[in-house]
Enzyme design. Structure first.
Site, PDB file in Angstrom:
ATOM      1  CB  CYS A 182      24.820  -5.775-109.761  1.00  9.20           C
ATOM      2  SG  CYS A 182      26.572  -6.620-109.604  1.00  9.20           S
ATOM      3  CG  HIS A 186      20.481  -7.895-106.821  1.00 10.34           C
ATOM      4  ND1 HIS A 186      19.873  -8.778-106.055  1.00 10.34           N
ATOM      5  CD2 HIS A 186      21.435  -8.869-107.572  1.00 10.34           C
ATOM      6  CE1 HIS A 186      20.086 -10.039-106.115  1.00 10.34           C
ATOM      7  NE2 HIS A 186      21.238 -10.093-106.957  1.00 10.34           N
ATOM      8  NE  ARG A 230      23.936 -15.146-103.473  1.00 11.15           N
ATOM      9  CZ  ARG A 230      23.740 -15.063-104.980  1.00 11.15           C
ATOM     10  NH1 ARG A 230      24.749 -15.378-105.564  1.00 11.15           N
ATOM     11  NH2 ARG A 230      22.702 -14.968-105.534  1.00 11.15           N
ATOM     12  CB  CYS A 234      26.339 -12.495-108.858  1.00 13.11           C
ATOM     13  SG  CYS A 234      25.431 -12.245-107.462  1.00 13.11           S
TER      14      CYS A 234
END
Lengths: 273, 216
Positions: A182, A186, A230, A234
């Site tokens: 992630c 991010h 969502r 990802c």
């Protein structure tokens, strides 16, 4: 296409990087204006239609037991919906688990209405152009009933703290053929993928700015996308398998993100590109 | 004298109380840790192998030694680990037998544009895998839709005087980014078999060929 050709032509004639940056910020400004107009007219967000559907689904007797969800306890007592989303995820003693909103809704549909868990999590998210599924519609309504409030999940019980720590470990874990985590997208502010700005979810400022917009109506797919959905997007991008809806993995990541977003305002359903 | 003793005693008591409060606070704020075994179990349960055969998907769930270090150090490994990764990853690079690293930049541009491949909707494969370079890098003036996770590569070859040593270095960076930049965010396109050797050569040409739009 025409515009692209024009931009290309302009690029050839002029210094392009400067132009590209100008174009980026113009695009951003236009999207921001669109969002602002939507906010000014609170009834213009198509996601509210799904929230209405969600409210009807909550109140309608459904499932093998032919009962409504009005006895479902989202953490503030049976049937209490106002402000419930703002305090999730949380540990539920009856389930012996930490749950986010959607996972709790799965549990209530299973225990109260008699739905089969396997049926609920089979194809749980809509394809592009299809309306959000029933659980997602209910989640949209419940989240909307916390709109204007701030994320205030305590996440201080040992089980909840473990979930947040687990989420952080998963957020940082790098694997798969692209070595992605992630954090690849991010963990820094002000970055983009193609022209799409990326949220700095590892930091409170970044998480607070976006977490309250989910579930959100996505203009590109013309449907409401929930946070559980969502995450699937990802993992698709990370070249990993799709996370199972309501799995510990999803609850852990949502717990970690919600902890980072503590104090951020909820404005659900939001509106995304 | 008496007053001083009382004052000292009070101070002692107060001090002790404060120390206990601090200890309590420290205990309350002590970071909760989760065992690696627990994380592995949650991953395996939450990511059912789908839709390709498990022998392809199962290994994706487990980080290799390099990725373990990168994740644990938030991609900033200390010197010793940095050097160890550099060495280990360099050893994984396979080179073209004829030492020719340059392919066709036109094919390279298509690979740089494409994000296709290895996602769970990409089975059975309908196209060759892409490198998706534009997702993170600026490369050519013509393509304005580029990301900023990686540095701009505009003028890459020109800035390096089109040197042969830089051609080889570009091949190595694409084949295994960690051999040049340990814990880079960039995929190891060759080592992880995302792109073929020929595809990597096409990307090298995109970066290093004099007539490539990257260098215009």
């Amino acid at each position: 296409m025409k515009m692209r050709t024009a931009v290309l032509a302009a690029c050839l004639a002029l210094a392009c990087p400067a132009l590209a940056v100008a174009q980026d910020s113009d695009t951003e400004k236009a999207i921001e204006k669109y969002r602002q107009m939507m906010k000014e007219d609170p009834w213009s967000n198509p996601g509210l239609l799904d929230a209405d559907r969600g409210e009807a689904l909550w109140k309608t007797p459904r499932g093998p037991n032919k009962v409504s969800l009005e006895t479902c306890d989202l953490g503030k007592g049976p049937g209490k919906v106002d402000g419930a989303f703002a305090e999730l995820p949380r540990y539920f003693a009856d389930a012996g688990k930490v749950m986010d909103l959607e996972t709790r809704l799965l549990w209530c549909q299973e225990k109260i209405q008699g739905f089969q868990h396997a049926d609920l999590i089979k194809n749980p998210h809509p394809g592009g152009g299809q309306p959000v599924k029933d659980t997602g519609a209910i989640a949209t309504w419940v989240a909307n009933k916390s709109s204007g409030m701030k994320f205030s999940a305590k996440l201080d019980k040992p089980q909840e703290k473990e979930m947040v720590a687990l989420g952080e470990a998963l957020f940082n874990r790098r694997s798969g053929p692209f070595d992605f985590a992630c954090t690849t997208c991010h963990a820094e502010a002000g970055k983009r993928i193609r022209l799409q700005p990326l949220a700095h979810l590892a930091a409170p400022a970044g998480a607070k700015a976006v977490m309250g917009e989910w579930p959100a109506y996505r203009v590109s797919s013309t449907n409401v996308m929930t946070m559980q959905h969502r995450l699937v997007d990802c993992y698709w991008q990370m070249r990993l398998p799709a996370p199972e809806m309501g799995s510990e993995l999803t609850v852990a990541l949502i717990s970690y993100l919600t902890k980072n977003a503590e104090g951020g305002e909820i404005a659900a359903p939001g509106l995304k590109r | 004298m008496k007053i001083i003793t009382i004052a000292a005693a009070a101070l002692l008591a107060f001090g002790t109380g404060s120390a206990i409060a601090q200890q309590k606070k420290a205990k309350a704020e002590k970071k909760v840790t989760v065992s690696a075994a627990k994380v592995d179990a949650v991953i395996k349960a939450g990511l059912p192998a789908f839709p390709a055969p498990p022998e392809e998907w199962q290994p994706r769930l487990t980080p290799d030694d390099t990725m373990k270090v990168c994740a644990a150090t938030h991609n900033s490994p200390p010197k010793a680990q940095f050097q160890a990764i550099e060495k280990a990853e360099k050893a994984k690079i396979q080179y073209p037998a004829d030492n020719n690293y340059m392919g066709d930049w036109k094919k390279g541009e298509r690979i740089a544009q494409s994000g296709y491949g290895l996602r769970f909707t990409d089975y059975p494969a309908r196209n060759p895998n892409g490198g998706n370079c534009y997702a993170c890098h600026q490369l050519t003036q013509a393509e304005v839709s580029y990301g900023t996770i990686g540095p701009s590569l505009l003028g890459y070859g020109k800035l390096r005087d089109f040197k042969d040593s830089e051609v080889k270095a570009a091949y190595e960076k694409i084949y295994d980014s960690h051999a040049s930049f340990p814990c880079s965010l960039m995929p190891r396109f060759g080592t992880n078999k995302v792109l073929s050797m020929d595809q990597i050569k096409d990307l090298v040409a995109l970066l290093m060929a004099k007539d490539s739009p990257v260098n215009k």
